[in-house]
Design a protein around this motif. Structure first.
Motif, PDB file in Angstrom:
ATOM      1  N   UNK A   1       0.831  -1.204   0.000  1.00  0.00           N
ATOM      2  CA  UNK A   1       0.000   0.000   0.000  1.00  0.00           C
ATOM      3  C   UNK A   1       0.870   1.261   0.000  1.00  0.00           C
ATOM      4  N   UNK A   2       0.517   2.213  -0.845  1.00  0.00           N
ATOM      5  CA  UNK A   2       1.272   3.468  -0.904  1.00  0.00           C
ATOM      6  C   UNK A   2       0.648   4.465   0.055  1.00  0.00           C
ATOM      7  N   UNK A   3       1.257   4.634   1.225  1.00  0.00           N
ATOM      8  CA  UNK A   3       0.675   5.528   2.230  1.00  0.00           C
ATOM      9  C   UNK A   3       0.847   6.988   1.853  1.00  0.00           C
ATOM     10  N   UNK A   4       1.824   7.279   1.048  1.00  0.00           N
ATOM     11  CA  UNK A   4       2.088   8.687   0.733  1.00  0.00           C
ATOM     12  C   UNK A   4       0.995   9.280  -0.123  1.00  0.00           C
ATOM     13  N   UNK A   5       0.484   8.508  -1.053  1.00  0.00           N
ATOM     14  CA  UNK A   5      -0.514   9.025  -1.970  1.00  0.00           C
ATOM     15  C   UNK A   5      -1.758   8.156  -1.916  1.00  0.00           C
ATOM     16  N   UNK A   6      -2.264   7.919  -0.688  1.00  0.00           N
ATOM     17  CA  UNK A   6      -3.375   6.995  -0.542  1.00  0.00           C
ATOM     18  C   UNK A   6      -4.616   7.467  -1.267  1.00  0.00           C
ATOM     19  N   UNK A 103      -4.078  28.778   2.282  1.00  0.00           N
ATOM     20  CA  UNK A 103      -2.912  29.058   3.118  1.00  0.00           C
ATOM     21  C   UNK A 103      -1.692  28.244   2.708  1.00  0.00           C
ATOM     22  N   UNK A 104      -1.908  27.215   1.917  1.00  0.00           N
ATOM     23  CA  UNK A 104      -0.792  26.373   1.476  1.00  0.00           C
ATOM     24  C   UNK A 104      -0.099  26.920   0.238  1.00  0.00           C
ATOM     25  N   UNK A 105      -0.626  27.994  -0.319  1.00  0.00           N
ATOM     26  CA  UNK A 105       0.037  28.612  -1.471  1.00  0.00           C
ATOM     27  C   UNK A 105       1.370  29.242  -1.070  1.00  0.00           C
ATOM     28  N   UNK A 106       1.581  29.420   0.227  1.00  0.00           N
ATOM     29  CA  UNK A 106       2.882  29.918   0.703  1.00  0.00           C
ATOM     30  C   UNK A 106       3.990  28.932   0.355  1.00  0.00           C
ATOM     31  N   UNK A 107       3.637  27.644   0.224  1.00  0.00           N
ATOM     32  CA  UNK A 107       4.611  26.623  -0.146  1.00  0.00           C
ATOM     33  C   UNK A 107       4.659  26.419  -1.662  1.00  0.00           C
ATOM     34  N   UNK A 108       3.489  26.423  -2.295  1.00  0.00           N
ATOM     35  CA  UNK A 108       3.441  26.155  -3.737  1.00  0.00           C
ATOM     36  C   UNK A 108       2.235  26.869  -4.330  1.00  0.00           C
ATOM     37  N   UNK A 109       2.485  27.768  -5.272  1.00  0.00           N
ATOM     38  CA  UNK A 109       1.415  28.581  -5.855  1.00  0.00           C
ATOM     39  C   UNK A 109       0.392  27.744  -6.605  1.00  0.00           C
ATOM     40  N   UNK A 110       0.758  26.535  -6.981  1.00  0.00           N
ATOM     41  CA  UNK A 110      -0.193  25.694  -7.715  1.00  0.00           C
ATOM     42  C   UNK A 110      -1.410  25.326  -6.874  1.00  0.00           C
ATOM     43  N   UNK A 111      -1.252  25.315  -5.553  1.00  0.00           N
ATOM     44  CA  UNK A 111      -2.385  24.991  -4.681  1.00  0.00           C
ATOM     45  C   UNK A 111      -3.461  26.075  -4.781  1.00  0.00           C
ATOM     46  N   UNK A 112      -3.100  27.236  -5.280  1.00  0.00           N
ATOM     47  CA  UNK A 112      -4.068  28.309  -5.496  1.00  0.00           C
ATOM     48  C   UNK A 112      -5.180  27.934  -6.450  1.00  0.00           C
ATOM     49  N   UNK A 113      -5.030  26.844  -7.175  1.00  0.00           N
ATOM     50  CA  UNK A 113      -6.088  26.391  -8.079  1.00  0.00           C
ATOM     51  C   UNK A 113      -7.366  26.094  -7.303  1.00  0.00           C
ATOM     52  N   UNK A 140       0.073  14.952  -3.983  1.00  0.00           N
ATOM     53  CA  UNK A 140       1.438  14.741  -4.460  1.00  0.00           C
ATOM     54  C   UNK A 140       2.287  15.985  -4.365  1.00  0.00           C
ATOM     55  N   UNK A 141       1.686  17.134  -4.666  1.00  0.00           N
ATOM     56  CA  UNK A 141       2.407  18.406  -4.546  1.00  0.00           C
ATOM     57  C   UNK A 141       2.801  18.664  -3.099  1.00  0.00           C
ATOM     58  N   UNK A 142       1.853  18.497  -2.197  1.00  0.00           N
ATOM     59  CA  UNK A 142       2.109  18.781  -0.779  1.00  0.00           C
ATOM     60  C   UNK A 142       3.068  17.779  -0.153  1.00  0.00           C
ATOM     61  N   UNK A 143       3.064  16.559  -0.651  1.00  0.00           N
ATOM     62  CA  UNK A 143       4.007  15.554  -0.166  1.00  0.00           C
ATOM     63  C   UNK A 143       5.450  16.033  -0.359  1.00  0.00           C
ATOM     64  N   UNK A 144       5.663  16.785  -1.417  1.00  0.00           N
ATOM     65  CA  UNK A 144       6.994  17.320  -1.681  1.00  0.00           C
ATOM     66  C   UNK A 144       7.434  18.378  -0.689  1.00  0.00           C
ATOM     67  N   UNK A 145       6.489  18.868   0.115  1.00  0.00           N
ATOM     68  CA  UNK A 145       6.799  19.858   1.157  1.00  0.00           C
ATOM     69  C   UNK A 145       6.640  19.255   2.554  1.00  0.00           C
ATOM     70  N   UNK A 146       6.705  17.927   2.627  1.00  0.00           N
ATOM     71  CA  UNK A 146       6.618  17.202   3.903  1.00  0.00           C
ATOM     72  C   UNK A 146       5.276  17.389   4.588  1.00  0.00           C
ATOM     73  N   UNK A 147       4.227  17.567   3.798  1.00  0.00           N
ATOM     74  CA  UNK A 147       2.868  17.671   4.310  1.00  0.00           C
ATOM     75  C   UNK A 147       2.037  16.546   3.701  1.00  0.00           C
TER      76      UNK A 147
END
Length: 333
Positions: A1-6, A103-113, A140-147
């Motif tokens: 099982x892939x826990x990172x991208x369940x 509030x997560x756009x501070x890490x990655x602007x793509x979350x602004x979608x 997957x995007x947020x996983x790259x920021x340890x979230x």
């Protein structure tokens, strides 16, 4: 099982697969009987149904781990604002938080979608997307920021409320100083509509309305009532300009240090909490709208949605390059 991208697995299948792997999980991992406290921070009021859902999550964690893990929920910005808690979760100094997607756009602007106005015509369309490829892509995007995303909570249709007048057309927003989250898309949206977008933290809104720093804000009726904004901004207009998404996050760094079966327990509890929260939210929205009216709010539903949709079209066009491939998951792309 892939826990990172369940979330790449359909919700029901994930629940069934994880449940099957949890038999006797309380006896795995560390042999110590020491209980592990898990702090979960939030900014909303104690009476918000999201807090009840987070406590339900805690109950499920206790049950699935035979009491080894105990989730302690801290509402009302007790542990800080969203930005502070999100950073602490990323660093691993706070185990969990629930945050508005913007509030997560501070890490990655793509979350602004997630903040694009009128991106989905119906809320069920959004849920279907979140429970499928769209949700997997965001996780997957947020996983790259340890979230790590454990659940996508419903935070309802967002609507404009203000101190001066009912909002029926984009022109009615002209000149209003409106609080928005600290998110470029939200700022752009309301500036495009002719308002003066004013980014503020959640815990600053009430005093800003009270002192006249802002004329308006935008959110769902539950937030409007539980945070007492109804006392200061009597006009509530059903603009439904966005279906809000709140994300239940766990620190990837902390999560990775837990035994495999305990990780499964957190995934399973997240799936169950997501179902619980969405059900609670749908049930309670109507009740809180009635509460708002009983407290003196003037609610209007005669909003020219087509005019708003047309007025905000430049916001999508302006941000196409930022969102890239994520746009393929939206009906309006």
């Amino acid at each position: 099982m892939d826990r990172r991208l369940f979330l790449s697995v359909p919700l029901a299948a994930t629940a069934a697969a994880v449940t099957g792997g949890l038999a006797g999980c309380g006896g795995s991992g560390s042999g110590s009987g020491k209980k592990i406290d898990v702090r979960l921070g939030d900014t909303v009021n104690e009476t918000n149904p999201e807090i009840a859902s987070e406590r339900f999550f805690g109950e499920r964690i206790a049950a699935l781990t035979d009491g080894k893990y105990q989730v302690k929920v801290f509402p009302n910005s007790t542990l800080g604002d969203h930005n502070r808690m999100n950073e602490q979760v990323r660093q691993g100094t706070l185990q969990m938080t629930k945050t508005l997607s913007s509030n997560l756009t501070a890490f990655d602007k793509r979350i602004g979608i997630c903040s694009l106005p009128y991106a989905f015509a119906k809320q069920d369309e959004l849920f279907t997307a979140l429970d499928g490829a769209y949700g997997k892509a965001l996780a997957g995007i947020l996983d790259g920021y340890d979230l790590k995303v454990l659940a996508y909570f419903d935070s309802g249709a967002r609507n404009v409320y203000n101190k001066k007048r009912a909002i029926r057309t984009p022109g009615d927003l002209k000149g209003l100083r409106i609080r928005v989250p600290q998110d470029a898309v939200m700022i752009d949206t309301f500036n495009t509509l002719g308002a003066q977008a004013t980014p503020l933290s959640t815990n600053e809104i009430y005093s800003a309305l009270q002192q006249g720093v802002i004329d308006a804000a935008e959110n769902n009726p539950i937030f409007y009532v539980t945070n007492k904004h109804v006392e200061e901004a009597r006009y509530f207009s059903w603009t439904r300009h966005q279906f809000g998404i709140d994300m239940l996050l766990v620190s990837k760094k902390w999560f990775a240090d837990q035994p495999a079966k305990m990780q499964d327990a957190f995934v399973q509890a997240g799936v169950e909490a997501q179902q619980e929260e969405r059900s609670r939210w749908r049930t309670e929205t109507e009740a809180y709208a009635k509460q708002a009216a009983d407290k003196g709010a003037k609610l209007n539903d005669d909003v020219d949605v087509a005019a708003f949709q047309q007025a905000v079209r430049p916001v999508l066009d302006k941000n196409r390059s930022t969102f890239g491939d994520l746009l393929k998951y939206l009906p309006v792309s």
